[in-house]
Write a protein that holds these residues in place. Structure first.
Motif, PDB file in Angstrom:
ATOM      1  N   ARG A 295       0.809  -1.216   0.000  1.00 36.99           N
ATOM      2  CA  ARG A 295       0.000   0.000   0.000  1.00 36.99           C
ATOM      3  C   ARG A 295       0.841   1.264   0.000  1.00 36.99           C
ATOM      4  NH1 ARG A 295      -4.790  -1.816   4.242  1.00 36.99           N
ATOM      5  NH2 ARG A 295      -5.472  -3.622   3.057  1.00 36.99           N
ATOM      6  N   SER A 296       2.032   1.214   0.606  1.00 39.75           N
ATOM      7  CA  SER A 296       2.894   2.398   0.599  1.00 39.75           C
ATOM      8  C   SER A 296       3.261   2.774  -0.833  1.00 39.75           C
ATOM      9  CB  SER A 296       4.159   2.124   1.416  1.00 39.75           C
ATOM     10  OG  SER A 296       3.847   1.917   2.761  1.00 39.75           O
ATOM     11  N   ASP A 448      -3.464  -8.990   4.541  1.00 39.54           N
ATOM     12  CA  ASP A 448      -2.413  -7.976   4.552  1.00 39.54           C
ATOM     13  C   ASP A 448      -2.847  -6.775   5.382  1.00 39.54           C
ATOM     14  OD1 ASP A 448      -1.665  -5.240   2.724  1.00 39.54           O
ATOM     15  OD2 ASP A 448      -0.017  -6.496   3.388  1.00 39.54           O
ATOM     16  N   TYR A 449      -1.912  -6.215   6.133  1.00 40.42           N
ATOM     17  CA  TYR A 449      -2.178  -5.001   6.894  1.00 40.42           C
ATOM     18  C   TYR A 449      -1.062  -4.003   6.642  1.00 40.42           C
ATOM     19  CZ  TYR A 449      -5.623  -7.625   9.582  1.00 40.42           C
ATOM     20  OH  TYR A 449      -6.681  -8.378   9.949  1.00 40.42           O
ATOM     21  N   GLU A 450      -1.366  -2.752   6.831  1.00 43.09           N
ATOM     22  CA  GLU A 450      -0.338  -1.722   6.769  1.00 43.09           C
ATOM     23  C   GLU A 450      -0.673  -0.670   7.815  1.00 43.09           C
ATOM     24  OE1 GLU A 450       0.266   1.102   3.352  1.00 43.09           O
ATOM     25  OE2 GLU A 450       1.957  -0.261   3.098  1.00 43.09           O
ATOM     26  N   PHE A 451       0.373  -0.118   8.440  1.00 39.33           N
ATOM     27  CA  PHE A 451       0.155   0.770   9.567  1.00 39.33           C
ATOM     28  C   PHE A 451       1.070   1.980   9.448  1.00 39.33           C
ATOM     29  CE2 PHE A 451      -0.515  -3.617  10.786  1.00 39.33           C
ATOM     30  CZ  PHE A 451      -1.795  -3.577  11.321  1.00 39.33           C
ATOM     31  N   ASN A 452       0.676   3.071  10.108  1.00 42.69           N
ATOM     32  CA  ASN A 452       1.522   4.260  10.118  1.00 42.69           C
ATOM     33  C   ASN A 452       2.874   3.964  10.749  1.00 42.69           C
ATOM     34  OD1 ASN A 452      -0.429   5.872   8.933  1.00 42.69           O
ATOM     35  ND2 ASN A 452      -1.346   6.436  10.894  1.00 42.69           N
ATOM     36  N   ALA A 484       7.413  -7.798   6.088  1.00 41.89           N
ATOM     37  CA  ALA A 484       6.973  -7.158   7.331  1.00 41.89           C
ATOM     38  C   ALA A 484       7.378  -5.690   7.362  1.00 41.89           C
ATOM     39  CB  ALA A 484       7.569  -7.903   8.534  1.00 41.89           C
ATOM     40  N   MET A 485       8.587  -5.389   6.874  1.00 45.25           N
ATOM     41  CA  MET A 485       9.051  -4.002   6.877  1.00 45.25           C
ATOM     42  C   MET A 485       8.221  -3.125   5.943  1.00 45.25           C
ATOM     43  SD  MET A 485      13.134  -4.856   6.955  1.00 45.25           S
ATOM     44  CE  MET A 485      13.660  -3.238   6.417  1.00 45.25           C
ATOM     45  N   THR A 486       7.747  -3.701   4.840  1.00 48.47           N
ATOM     46  CA  THR A 486       6.961  -2.905   3.892  1.00 48.47           C
ATOM     47  C   THR A 486       5.558  -2.610   4.393  1.00 48.47           C
ATOM     48  OG1 THR A 486       6.233  -4.899   2.683  1.00 48.47           O
ATOM     49  CG2 THR A 486       8.226  -3.785   1.902  1.00 48.47           C
ATOM     50  N   ARG A 487       5.173  -3.182   5.556  1.00 44.25           N
ATOM     51  CA  ARG A 487       3.872  -2.828   6.129  1.00 44.25           C
ATOM     52  C   ARG A 487       3.897  -1.448   6.759  1.00 44.25           C
ATOM     53  NH1 ARG A 487       1.910  -6.509   3.077  1.00 44.25           N
ATOM     54  NH2 ARG A 487       3.613  -5.382   2.152  1.00 44.25           N
ATOM     55  N   ALA A 488       5.083  -0.882   6.953  1.00 46.67           N
ATOM     56  CA  ALA A 488       5.200   0.412   7.636  1.00 46.67           C
ATOM     57  C   ALA A 488       5.005   1.543   6.631  1.00 46.67           C
ATOM     58  CB  ALA A 488       6.561   0.528   8.309  1.00 46.67           C
ATOM     59  N   GLU A 491       6.847   5.038   9.946  1.00 49.63           N
ATOM     60  CA  GLU A 491       7.935   4.752  10.881  1.00 49.63           C
ATOM     61  C   GLU A 491       8.129   3.239  11.004  1.00 49.63           C
ATOM     62  OE1 GLU A 491       8.171   7.441  14.542  1.00 49.63           O
ATOM     63  OE2 GLU A 491       6.042   7.521  14.033  1.00 49.63           O
ATOM     64  N   LEU A 492       9.382   2.826  11.041  1.00 47.40           N
ATOM     65  CA  LEU A 492       9.718   1.407  11.179  1.00 47.40           C
ATOM     66  C   LEU A 492      10.775   1.251  12.262  1.00 47.40           C
ATOM     67  CD1 LEU A 492       9.733  -1.590  10.225  1.00 47.40           C
ATOM     68  CD2 LEU A 492      11.511  -0.920   8.592  1.00 47.40           C
ATOM     69  N   TYR A 493      10.510   0.358  13.229  1.00 45.36           N
ATOM     70  CA  TYR A 493      11.463   0.072  14.297  1.00 45.36           C
ATOM     71  C   TYR A 493      11.729  -1.428  14.318  1.00 45.36           C
ATOM     72  CZ  TYR A 493      10.362   4.764  15.975  1.00 45.36           C
ATOM     73  OH  TYR A 493      10.195   6.119  16.066  1.00 45.36           O
ATOM     74  N   LEU A 494      12.992  -1.798  14.350  1.00 50.69           N
ATOM     75  CA  LEU A 494      13.401  -3.193  14.492  1.00 50.69           C
ATOM     76  C   LEU A 494      13.959  -3.352  15.899  1.00 50.69           C
ATOM     77  CD1 LEU A 494      15.247  -3.626  11.057  1.00 50.69           C
ATOM     78  CD2 LEU A 494      12.853  -4.062  11.576  1.00 50.69           C
ATOM     79  N   SER A 495      13.255  -4.077  16.726  1.00 50.19           N
ATOM     80  CA  SER A 495      13.604  -4.167  18.142  1.00 50.19           C
ATOM     81  C   SER A 495      14.237  -5.516  18.445  1.00 50.19           C
ATOM     82  CB  SER A 495      12.343  -3.979  19.003  1.00 50.19           C
ATOM     83  OG  SER A 495      12.671  -4.034  20.381  1.00 50.19           O
ATOM     84  N   TYR A 496      15.238  -5.520  19.320  1.00 53.40           N
ATOM     85  CA  TYR A 496      15.882  -6.773  19.708  1.00 53.40           C
ATOM     86  C   TYR A 496      16.313  -6.688  21.167  1.00 53.40           C
ATOM     87  CZ  TYR A 496      20.313  -4.246  19.298  1.00 53.40           C
ATOM     88  OH  TYR A 496      21.341  -3.346  19.469  1.00 53.40           O
ATOM     89  N   SER A 497      16.559  -7.836  21.753  1.00 54.85           N
ATOM     90  CA  SER A 497      17.133  -7.898  23.089  1.00 54.85           C
ATOM     91  C   SER A 497      18.346  -8.808  23.013  1.00 54.85           C
ATOM     92  CB  SER A 497      16.115  -8.444  24.094  1.00 54.85           C
ATOM     93  OG  SER A 497      15.624  -9.701  23.677  1.00 54.85           O
ATOM     94  N   GLY A 498      19.324  -8.580  23.873  1.00 60.92           N
ATOM     95  CA  GLY A 498      20.562  -9.357  23.786  1.00 60.92           C
ATOM     96  C   GLY A 498      21.354  -8.912  22.568  1.00 60.92           C
ATOM     97  N   GLU A 499      21.778  -9.872  21.744  1.00 61.86           N
ATOM     98  CA  GLU A 499      22.549  -9.570  20.544  1.00 61.86           C
ATOM     99  C   GLU A 499      21.599  -9.369  19.362  1.00 61.86           C
ATOM    100  OE1 GLU A 499      25.843  -9.079  20.141  1.00 61.86           O
ATOM    101  OE2 GLU A 499      25.955  -9.181  22.322  1.00 61.86           O
ATOM    102  N   PRO A 500      21.855  -8.347  18.523  1.00 63.61           N
ATOM    103  CA  PRO A 500      20.989  -8.150  17.353  1.00 63.61           C
ATOM    104  C   PRO A 500      21.214  -9.250  16.319  1.00 63.61           C
ATOM    105  CG  PRO A 500      22.866  -6.664  17.251  1.00 63.61           C
ATOM    106  CD  PRO A 500      22.929  -7.339  18.600  1.00 63.61           C
TER     107      PRO A 500
END
Length: 633
Positions: A295-296, A448-452, A484-488, A491-500
């Motif tokens: 959709r973007s 399919d979904y897309e979000f701000n 998944a990234m193209t749903r944004a 703004e797009l955030y890739l979150s991780y814990s520990g080692e990326p």
């Protein structure tokens, strides 16, 4: 900001038409540029840059954009030089500056081996004089070949020039840019002439090419174009600009379906938009549909269509849609009563599709319909593969490639891109398992979904890509991450814990790394622990891995890589009940009792066999050590 930037940029462009040295008043950027030969970068104001390639006779305008966009463009076009092709037209060529400064291109997965992606006669010319040992190494590259792998393989080539040539061609080929790979070889063979080797007379005779258009300074076309763009152009005009080769495709008439191919940035979207406008304009009643991935992009194309269409009567007859949005509209039209079937969460149980699949696959909740898949499962586990993920991916492929009435073709269909071959019996079992899965999943679908704003959680090492994935198939998870990234939208955030994840390069200029506290004001009562993985155990069980019976154990990651004989012994003898015969235990209630007997009773090791007994014992010892060290199981 945009209103402040554009007049500055266009003022500079307006100055180009009247000055004898048109670029002299543009400030050159502070940092030099070594990624492209003869490259000069200019400040356009407002954070914008202009990238040029200059000789004493030619100025090539290559790219204009923000500082970050310019840097990314230079990274992806490193080694660019200009030349005259065999057809007498301009042709971009990519060549490593030296053996110590090679070009870099991100590889893309392909279904054919690397050396088969170019004609045989070209491969023969490329590998002339290359040692057989190097050729054999290069022949092993199939789905993906990284620049580092190619550098390593080419080190056996003694001639530096030949080593650079072979690396350049194969690196470009591995990135999916066959045209650039052939141009690089043609440069070496003398078919393409580099710009530095062209005389002034020869330069004037060079024709417009697929990716370059010539505007001779002082010509009527040059003045007309500069005046028009300096006075009237907006961002959409730059995105919609056509060179003659593109215009020819826009205006061509075809007798049937036509496919337009080209590398990224070659103008395919621009051509499609202009062609849609032409078709809608030429036929007063024509309805034109433009379908794209997400959709973007559909939103951008819609704005470009609005800018390109001559009037509202044309604009209203061009529909722009994402593929999934179009499917949703069709489903709503033909199955209005089934709209609830196309969500990620089941409307009956409020469970996520991943949870439902695990329940199905592991035969939880007294549902044994997936037992038909067990021989496939143990074969994959014996090869160190996460069978559950592998089978689900195969289900998805079958459902997308074959309609219900054609699924019998799957039994003999060639499956490209999968490391593990599946024989006919295994395929029959997969089809039976898929039918049972679809029956269970009637009330659950995917849409399919897309979000701000999109936040993708758990982009951590060992999760992305998941442990237990065949190395040759990690790219599949990269494709899912891309989707998944193209749903944004914004703004797009890739979150991780520990080692990326290994795919999140901390040194990348494309990513900004920060703590969450630098993004949002976190309320402590809302802070939670990293997302938990799907449970390996049924229900709310808190039992450890060694408390599982044999078949339950063979579903967990700790069982991956056991030999097929060991898997079958565990499945048969650790039956969850146990049996003692003549004061000797011959079947076991769980893996813990088996572990205890393997450690203390030679008769148990004899029952498993000397080789299998040692293999299982060592695996259980490793699990015990990991548990004692506090590692989660």
């Amino acid at each position: 900001m945009r209103r402040n930037v554009r007049p500055t940029r266009y003022w500079h462009l307006g100055r180009l038409q009247v000055d004898s040295s048109p670029l002299k008043d543009l400030p050159v950027t502070n940092n030099g540029e070594s990624r492209i030969k003869h490259c000069v970068k200019y400040e356009l104001g407002g954070g914008y840059r202009l990238v040029t390639v200059q000789t004493d006779k030619v100025v090539a305008f290559c790219f204009a954009g923000t500082h970050d966009d310019t840097d990314r463009w230079l990274d992806s076009h490193g080694g660019l030089t200009l030349g005259k092709g065999q057809d007498g037209a301009w042709e971009p060529v990519y060549k490593s500056p030296s053996i110590d400064d090679p070009i870099r291109r991100a590889p893309v997965a392909a279904s054919t081996p690397l050396l088969e992606r170019m004609e045989n006669h070209r491969v023969d010319r490329l590998l002339e004089g290359v040692p057989a040992t190097v050729v054999r190494k290069l022949a092993t590259f199939e789905l993906v070949a990284t620049p580092e792998q190619l550098e390593s393989a080419c080190r056996g080539i003694e001639s530096i020039d030949r080593r650079v040539l072979v690396y350049d061609v194969l690196c470009l080929l591995a990135s999916g840019n066959r045209q650039a790979a052939e141009s690089r070889l043609d440069l070496e063979l003398g078919v393409v002439t580099e710009i530095d080797d062209l005389s002034g007379t020869e330069l004037l005779a060079v024709l417009d090419g697929d990716q370059m258009r010539t505007l001779r300074v002082g010509s009527p076309d040059h003045e007309k174009w500069l005046q028009s763009f300096a006075r009237n152009a907006g961002e959409m005009d730059w995105l919609l600009f056509l060179h003659p080769e593109q215009a020819a495709v826009v205006n061509a008439d075809f007798n049937g379906p036509a496919q337009l191919s080209g590398v990224s940035g070659s103008g395919k979207t621009c051509v499609a938009i202009h062609r849609a406008v032409r078709l809608a304009t030429a036929r007063g009643d024509a309805q034109v549909l433009v379908v794209t991935l997400n959709r973007s992009l559909a939103g951008l194309i819609q704005r470009l269509v609005d800018a390109a269409a001559p009037d509202e009567s044309v604009r209203c007859r061009i529909k722009v849609s994402s593929f999934f949005q179009l499917c949703q509209e069709l489903l709503a039209e033909f199955e209005p009563h089934n709209t609830r079937h196309y969500a990620d969460v089941s409307w009956k149980l409020n469970e996520h599709i991943d949870e439902v699949f695990r329940e199905y696959y592991r035969c939880w909740l007294n549902n044994d319909s997936a037992n038909v898949l067990w021989p496939v499962h143990d074969s994959l586990v014996a090869q160190g593969i996460c069978a559950e993920t592998y089978v689900r991916e195969e289900f998805d492929w079958i459902r997308s490639a074959l309609v219900d009435g054609e699924r019998s073709r799957y039994l003999s269909l060639e499956r490209l891109g999968r490391r593990i071959g599946l024989l006919e019996d295994a395929r029959k079992r997969l089809l039976a398992g898929l039918s049972a899965w679809e029956a269970k999943m009637w009330d659950i679908g995917v849409t399919d979904y897309e979000f701000n704003m999109v936040v993708i959680l758990n982009c951590s090492q060992g999760v992305l890509p998941p442990d237990g994935t065949a190395k040759e198939e990690e790219f599949r998870h990269g494709c899912k991450l891309y989707v998944a990234m193209t749903r944004a939208r914004d703004e797009l955030y890739l979150s991780y814990s520990g080692e990326p994840s290994q795919w999140l390069d901390i040194d990348s200029k494309s990513l900004t790394f920060m703590e969450w506290t630098g993004v949002v004001a976190l309320r402590q009562n809302l802070v939670t622990v990293p997302p938990a993985s799907l449970s390996q155990l049924q229900g709310d069980s808190t039992a450890g891995v060694l408390q599982l019976k044999g078949r339950e154990f063979l579903y967990v990651p700790d069982a991956r890589g056991l030999s097929l004989d060991a898997i079958r012994k565990i499945d048969d003898l650790v039956d969850g009940i146990g049996l003692i015969r003549k004061r000797q235990r011959v079947r076991w209630r769980n893996m813990m009792t088996l572990h205890e007997d393997l450690e203390t009773k030679p008769s148990t090791r004899l029952l498993f066999g000397p080789v299998i007994g040692v293999e299982v014992q060592e695996r259980l010892q490793a699990i015990t050590r990991a548990t004692s060290a506090g590692k989660p199981r």
